[in-house]
Design a protein around this motif. Sequence first.
Motif, short mmCIF file in Angstrom:
data_model
loop_
_atom_site.label_atom_id
_atom_site.label_comp_id
_atom_site.label_asym_id
_atom_site.label_seq_id
_atom_site.Cartn_x
_atom_site.Cartn_y
_atom_site.Cartn_z
N THR A 119 7.33 -2.22 7.02
CA THR A 119 6.18 -1.69 7.07
C THR A 119 6.27 -0.22 7.57
O THR A 119 5.40 0.48 7.82
CB THR A 119 5.43 -2.49 7.35
N VAL A 152 1.14 2.74 0.28
CA VAL A 152 1.35 1.31 1.10
C VAL A 152 2.27 -0.05 0.97
O VAL A 152 2.40 0.33 -0.80
CB VAL A 152 0.21 0.89 0.07
N GLU A 183 3.54 -3.33 1.86
CA GLU A 183 3.06 -4.88 2.77
C GLU A 183 4.50 -5.55 2.69
O GLU A 183 5.19 -5.80 1.36
CB GLU A 183 2.38 -5.78 1.73
N LYS A 184 4.56 -6.82 3.26
CA LYS A 184 5.76 -7.24 2.99
C LYS A 184 5.68 -8.28 2.67
O LYS A 184 4.56 -9.52 3.04
CB LYS A 184 6.26 -7.82 4.66
N LEU A 185 6.56 -9.40 1.78
CA LEU A 185 5.90 -10.20 1.07
C LEU A 185 6.55 -11.23 1.50
O LEU A 185 6.22 -12.55 0.77
CB LEU A 185 5.96 -10.38 -0.40
N TYR A 227 9.04 -6.62 -0.42
CA TYR A 227 7.70 -5.67 0.39
C TYR A 227 6.99 -5.57 -1.39
O TYR A 227 7.71 -4.70 -2.19
CB TYR A 227 8.52 -4.84 0.87
N ARG A 228 5.88 -5.24 -1.28
CA ARG A 228 5.43 -4.68 -2.46
C ARG A 228 5.19 -3.33 -1.89
O ARG A 228 4.82 -3.10 -0.99
CB ARG A 228 3.91 -5.16 -2.35
N SER A 250 2.67 0.13 -2.96
CA SER A 250 1.50 0.62 -3.89
C SER A 250 1.55 2.15 -3.47
O SER A 250 0.88 2.48 -2.75
CB SER A 250 0.71 -0.13 -3.85
N ASP A 274 2.36 0.80 -8.30
CA ASP A 274 2.34 -0.39 -8.22
C ASP A 274 4.25 -0.86 -8.21
O ASP A 274 4.44 -0.21 -8.38
CB ASP A 274 1.17 -1.45 -8.40
N GLU A 313 7.49 -3.43 -6.31
CA GLU A 313 7.94 -4.22 -5.61
C GLU A 313 9.59 -3.88 -4.74
O GLU A 313 10.22 -3.00 -6.04
CB GLU A 313 8.59 -5.25 -5.94
#
Length: 292
Positions: free
Chosen positions: A33, A153, A155-157, A170-171, A173, A228, A230
């Motif tokens: 991130t 952007v 985001e850690k999943l 990670y996602r 987007s 979007d 991954e």
Amino acid sequence: DRLMTGLARCCKPAPPDPHVKAADEKIDVDKLTDPAVMQRVVGMEGQEIAARLKSFSFSSTGELTFNRGENAHVRSYEKTRMQQADNGDFAVDTTTGDGSEMKLAYVNQIFFLKNNNGKWRIDRDPQGERNNYRTDALGVWKGFYDLVGHALVVEKLGSGHHDGREVMRYRISLPDQSAQAKAEGAKFPAPAVGPDGGPAEEAPAEHAKRMKDRMGHWRERAKPAGGDGELWVDMDAGCITYVKFKGAMAVGDGPEPARLEVRIDASTTEVGKDHAVPMPKDAIEEVLRKKM
């Protein structure tokens, strides 16, 4: 003394490849991130990826479309397969949307190339061009990230598994700022009837200046238009081993913004397996070219 110094210099081993040496650096896969850490991972050269994973199979597809109004439409498609052996040998096979094919193999420290229906040939590799080819083959995501990284952007999943190895998922987007691109483009005059949206009659120097301005400011006028997907990173090696993404950019350089859309699907599998890269058959030593 001068002779002995020269001999010593010739016998001295070559300095280590800085990209291979970089593979010793530990990467915290929990911190992608952080844009600096993401850039570090995305920007890896092929030599470093090979040093970290040792051996692997890689496959990717990338599709890009560019639209500007009704009259300008460009589509590009590329499919790549690669095998990397732990002894340093590797092979790449790339096919484009128009059916063009490029193959290369580096076996027993010999570099081979083959284009379309031509024969395999031994290619001179004085400055390690093979490494550039390998980096390009592995860089389908890197090329688009260079355009959108500032707006991405992340985001850690959480942790997961990919082909039997632990990964951090990670996602990724993109926000939709196409309205901003349209507002910026509205500042430009409406397209005329000439080529490239210019006047019907335009002097070559003026046309070159106008196009240089349009291309020179492309990046700053490009806005993310949604997307979007991954991205997964191998926990042990710190390398990206999976990317799937669909997204777009809008370029506000005219009343109707241009739109760039991409689809990317890349996967690294069979890490650590016993891969063998065969020597190409019927390779010729060089290609004779006639000077015109």
